[in-house]
Design an enzyme around this catalytic site. Structure first.
Site, PDB file in Angstrom:
ATOM      1  N   SER A 110       0.827  -1.212   0.000  1.00 47.84           N
ATOM      2  CA  SER A 110       0.000   0.000   0.000  1.00 47.84           C
ATOM      3  C   SER A 110       0.861   1.262   0.000  1.00 47.84           C
ATOM      4  O   SER A 110       1.910   1.313   0.659  1.00 47.84           O
ATOM      5  CB  SER A 110      -0.879   0.005   1.256  1.00 47.84           C
ATOM      6  OG  SER A 110      -1.458   1.278   1.454  1.00 47.84           O
ATOM      7  N   TYR A 133      -2.051   5.685  -4.853  1.00 49.17           N
ATOM      8  CA  TYR A 133      -3.114   6.687  -4.830  1.00 49.17           C
ATOM      9  C   TYR A 133      -2.562   7.932  -5.515  1.00 49.17           C
ATOM     10  O   TYR A 133      -1.369   8.238  -5.380  1.00 49.17           O
ATOM     11  CB  TYR A 133      -3.523   7.024  -3.390  1.00 49.17           C
ATOM     12  CG  TYR A 133      -4.431   5.995  -2.748  1.00 49.17           C
ATOM     13  CD1 TYR A 133      -5.671   5.687  -3.306  1.00 49.17           C
ATOM     14  CD2 TYR A 133      -4.061   5.340  -1.580  1.00 49.17           C
ATOM     15  CE1 TYR A 133      -6.508   4.750  -2.711  1.00 49.17           C
ATOM     16  CE2 TYR A 133      -4.898   4.403  -0.985  1.00 49.17           C
ATOM     17  CZ  TYR A 133      -6.120   4.115  -1.558  1.00 49.17           C
ATOM     18  OH  TYR A 133      -6.951   3.191  -0.973  1.00 49.17           O
ATOM     19  N   THR A 159      -5.298   2.331  -7.605  1.00 50.68           N
ATOM     20  CA  THR A 159      -6.614   2.127  -6.970  1.00 50.68           C
ATOM     21  C   THR A 159      -7.574   3.187  -7.491  1.00 50.68           C
ATOM     22  O   THR A 159      -7.326   4.389  -7.346  1.00 50.68           O
ATOM     23  CB  THR A 159      -6.476   2.190  -5.437  1.00 50.68           C
ATOM     24  OG1 THR A 159      -5.590   1.142  -5.045  1.00 50.68           O
ATOM     25  CG2 THR A 159      -7.824   2.004  -4.758  1.00 50.68           C
ATOM     26  N   LYS A 241      -7.198  -1.217  -9.980  1.00 50.67           N
ATOM     27  CA  LYS A 241      -7.821  -1.938  -8.854  1.00 50.67           C
ATOM     28  C   LYS A 241      -9.120  -1.256  -8.463  1.00 50.67           C
ATOM     29  O   LYS A 241      -9.128  -0.060  -8.128  1.00 50.67           O
ATOM     30  CB  LYS A 241      -6.873  -1.953  -7.650  1.00 50.67           C
ATOM     31  CG  LYS A 241      -7.491  -2.545  -6.379  1.00 50.67           C
ATOM     32  CD  LYS A 241      -6.451  -2.669  -5.279  1.00 50.67           C
ATOM     33  CE  LYS A 241      -7.010  -3.312  -4.025  1.00 50.67           C
ATOM     34  NZ  LYS A 241      -7.796  -2.413  -3.188  1.00 50.67           N
ATOM     35  N   HIS A 265     -12.982  -2.931  -2.649  1.00 52.69           N
ATOM     36  CA  HIS A 265     -12.199  -2.397  -1.532  1.00 52.69           C
ATOM     37  C   HIS A 265     -12.639  -3.041  -0.204  1.00 52.69           C
ATOM     38  O   HIS A 265     -12.682  -2.386   0.837  1.00 52.69           O
ATOM     39  CB  HIS A 265     -12.367  -0.880  -1.490  1.00 52.69           C
ATOM     40  CG  HIS A 265     -11.154  -0.115  -1.053  1.00 52.69           C
ATOM     41  ND1 HIS A 265     -10.422   0.675  -1.905  1.00 52.69           N
ATOM     42  CD2 HIS A 265     -10.552   0.015   0.160  1.00 52.69           C
ATOM     43  CE1 HIS A 265      -9.435   1.249  -1.237  1.00 52.69           C
ATOM     44  NE2 HIS A 265      -9.486   0.862   0.020  1.00 52.69           N
TER      45      HIS A 265
HETATM   46  C1  LIG Z   1      -7.328  -2.229   6.814  1.00 52.93           C
HETATM   47  C2  LIG Z   1      -7.410  -2.161   5.320  1.00 52.93           C
HETATM   48  C3  LIG Z   1      -6.628  -1.234   4.656  1.00 52.93           C
HETATM   49  C4  LIG Z   1      -6.684  -1.147   3.269  1.00 52.93           C
HETATM   50  N1  LIG Z   1      -5.855  -0.288   2.626  1.00 52.93           N
HETATM   51  C5  LIG Z   1      -5.863  -0.235   1.284  1.00 52.93           C
HETATM   52  C6  LIG Z   1      -4.956   0.605   0.603  1.00 52.93           C
HETATM   53  O1  LIG Z   1      -4.140   1.278   1.193  1.00 52.93           O
HETATM   54  N2  LIG Z   1      -5.027   0.626  -0.752  1.00 52.93           N
HETATM   55  C7  LIG Z   1      -5.923  -0.138  -1.449  1.00 52.93           C
HETATM   56  O2  LIG Z   1      -5.959  -0.085  -2.672  1.00 52.93           O
HETATM   57  N3  LIG Z   1      -6.776  -0.973  -0.820  1.00 52.93           N
HETATM   58  C8  LIG Z   1      -6.757  -1.034   0.513  1.00 52.93           C
HETATM   59  N4  LIG Z   1      -7.614  -1.902   1.152  1.00 52.93           N
HETATM   60  C9  LIG Z   1      -8.505  -2.769   0.380  1.00 52.93           C
HETATM   61  C10 LIG Z   1      -7.855  -4.129   0.089  1.00 52.93           C
HETATM   62  O3  LIG Z   1      -6.770  -3.994  -0.782  1.00 52.93           O
HETATM   63  C11 LIG Z   1      -8.823  -5.119  -0.547  1.00 52.93           C
HETATM   64  O4  LIG Z   1      -9.391  -4.555  -1.701  1.00 52.93           O
HETATM   65  C12 LIG Z   1      -9.943  -5.647   0.344  1.00 52.93           C
HETATM   66  O5  LIG Z   1      -9.746  -5.391   1.702  1.00 52.93           O
HETATM   67  C13 LIG Z   1     -10.083  -7.147   0.111  1.00 52.93           C
HETATM   68  O6  LIG Z   1     -11.059  -7.685   0.895  1.00 52.93           O
HETATM   69  P1  LIG Z   1     -10.783  -8.604   2.217  1.00 52.93           P
HETATM   70  O7  LIG Z   1     -10.292  -7.682   3.278  1.00 52.93           O
HETATM   71  O8  LIG Z   1     -12.141  -9.132   2.485  1.00 52.93           O
HETATM   72  O9  LIG Z   1      -9.783  -9.662   1.818  1.00 52.93           O
HETATM   73  C14 LIG Z   1      -7.568  -1.998   2.545  1.00 52.93           C
HETATM   74  C15 LIG Z   1      -8.337  -2.924   3.226  1.00 52.93           C
HETATM   75  C16 LIG Z   1      -8.277  -3.028   4.602  1.00 52.93           C
HETATM   76  C17 LIG Z   1      -9.122  -4.048   5.303  1.00 52.93           C
HETATM   77  C1  LIG Z   2      -6.431   6.778   4.290  1.00 51.22           C
HETATM   78  C2  LIG Z   2      -5.778   5.477   3.890  1.00 51.22           C
HETATM   79  C3  LIG Z   2      -6.607   4.697   2.978  1.00 51.22           C
HETATM   80  C4  LIG Z   2      -6.333   3.253   3.136  1.00 51.22           C
HETATM   81  C5  LIG Z   2      -7.449   2.488   2.559  1.00 51.22           C
HETATM   82  O1  LIG Z   2      -7.514   2.341   1.377  1.00 51.22           O
HETATM   83  C6  LIG Z   2      -8.464   1.931   3.408  1.00 51.22           C
HETATM   84  O2  LIG Z   2      -8.466   2.186   4.627  1.00 51.22           O
HETATM   85  O3  LIG Z   2      -9.326   1.220   2.882  1.00 51.22           O
END
Ligand SMILES: Cc1cc2nc3c(=O)[nH]c(=O)nc-3n(C[C@H](O)[C@H](O)[C@H](O)COP(=O)(O)O)c2cc1C
Ligand SMILES: CCCCC(=O)C(=O)O
Length: 386
Positions: A110, A133, A159, A241, A265
């Site tokens: 990330s 991002y 993303t 994504k 997401h």
């Molecule tokens: C705590 C957390 C932080 C995340 N941060 C990002 C991120 O920084 N960038 C991003 O593209 N997706 C982020 N995501 C989304 C994940 O990449 C992903 O699309 C999604 O969580 C997948 O589902 P799952 O948690 O059920 O496996 C985040 C998800 C979680 C749970």
């Molecule tokens: C502000 C950070 C964004 C991270 C993210 O993508 C998420 O928390 O789902």
């Protein structure tokens, strides 16, 4: 609840992690947007796809090896990008990276990692991709892309489902912001480090993570002004994504993306979309052989990985299960999460008579007739399936 053994499935791991993590950090990892309909649906919708197994095939030797973006990978199971792994464990992304290296699947880092991107890649490890991002100050994103390329990341994962952060009610109630001891290390020594929130910790402005994100993100980003710009600053393949429709898949093809990740997401952005497993077939159909389709969202079983592969995903990523593993035992815990899913995938392959990833096609699942989940009024608890 105490177990005599390590957790044996992902839901055990979830329970254990919940007991360990500070409640605000747990809530940030766990939360989905608004009523969390999409978050829950992502997991539940897998139940609507039933397996169509074949028997009496020689399954004495099976392999999960595959190719992704033309490179060999030991498994299609990878780690989705997640902000702030150090919320779960002090070794953060380094621990996750070591776990991914041992498992041999792709890790996507990330932008909001708590470990600088240069420190994450492990020798002999899997392919690493960098999630991006795009900021109003494009020079900040450009620096990240250039650093990722020289550090050895093999693709940029843009993303596209987060022009602003979704409204996660529990984070809003907690006024969640990164805790003071954490740093979003990719931003140190950049212009953004001086923006509120990016140094981590309680910033002087008292802004939440969501507010900071919204204030700096480029809401004018579009297919037309984003992808060509990205292509002009990097030769790495670009993966979009957050694609949920055939329409956007066609646009990703037109703009020269090498792949798309079907993702909502983890239900943290727009609440009320299809579950990702329900959106996958339309994306796969629109993609044809023009780009690779990857998948994330709600995967909690190796059989979920199998179903996504059967419906056309080339790689399948997990986020929360790995974070729960990290919270449980750092690198060992993240590896445990990946090992559980990997061994369940192998088990599903053996029990359904498939020996190689290429064999897992649509003929191994029954597609459901539309069955929507009903929720108890005012809750996110499903009461019945129609
Ligand atoms: C705590 C957390 C932080 C995340 N941060 C990002 C991120 O920084 N960038 C991003 O593209 N997706 C982020 N995501 C989304 C994940 O990449 C992903 O699309 C999604 O969580 C997948 O589902 P799952 O948690 O059920 O496996 C985040 C998800 C979680 C749970
Ligand atoms: C502000 C950070 C964004 C991270 C993210 O993508 C998420 O928390 O789902």
């Amino acid at each position: 609840m105490e177990y005599a053994s390590d957790p044996v499935c992902i839901s055990d791991l979830e329970r254990v992690a919940k007991g360990i993590m500070p409640s605000g950090a747990w809530a940030y990892y766990d939360s989905g947007a608004n009523d969390e309909q999409t978050k829950h649906e992502n997991t539940l919708a897998f139940n609507n796809y039933r397996l169509h197994p074949r028997m009496l095939r020689d399954v004495s030797t099976i392999s999960t090896e595959t190719t992704i973006l033309g490179q060999r990978a030991r498994t299609p199971l990878g780690v989705a990008p997640c902000a702030m792994h150090k919320l779960a464990h002090p070794e953060g992304e380094l621990a996750t990276s070591r776990a991914a290296a041992a498992t041999g699947g792709i890790m996507i880092l990330s932008t909001y990692s708590t470990t600088a991107l240069e420190k994450v890649i492990q020798p002999g490890g899997p392919q690493y991709w960098m999630q991006l991002y795009v900021y109003q100050q494009r020079s900040v994103s450009e620096r990240l892309v250039r650093r990722a390329e020289s550090a050895g990341f093999k693709a940029i994962v843009l993303t596209i489902d987060a022009p602003v952060l979704g409204r996660r009610l529990v984070d809003a109630r907690n006024r969640f912001a990164p805790p003071p001891h954490l740093r979003l290390e990719n931003f140190l020594q950049t212009e953004v480090a001086s923006m509120p929130g990016y140094e981590g910790g309680e910033d002087a402005h008292g802004e939440t993570f969501g507010e900071t994100f919204g204030a700096n993100g480029d809401q004018s980003l579009s297919w037309e002004n984003g992808i060509p710009w990205l292509r002009s600053i990097t030769s790495l393949p670009i993966i979009a994504k957050g694609v949920m429709t055939a329409e956007d898949t066609r646009l990703a093809i037109q703009h020269g993306c090498a792949g798309v990740i079907v993702s909502n997401h983890g239900g943290r952005q727009l609440d009320g979309t299809l579950a990702t497993i329900d959106a996958l077939p339309q994306v796969v159909e629109a993609a044809g052989d023009k780009l690779e389709v990857y998948f994330d969202g709600g995967v909690r079983r190796g059989s979920d990985v199998f179903k996504a592969l059967a419906l056309g995903a080339r790689a399948v990523f997990v986020a929360r299960p790995v974070l729960w593993g990290l919270a449980y035992k750092g690198e060992k815990g993240a590896k445990l999460a990946l090992d559980i899913l990997q061994s369940e995938l192998e088990l599903t392959m053996m029990l359904s008579g498939t020996r190689r990833i290429e064999e897992i096609d649509q003929s191994y699942v029954y597609q459901p007739v539309a069955r929507w989940v009903r929720y108890a009024a005012g809750t996110n608890k499903p009461v019945a399936k129609l």
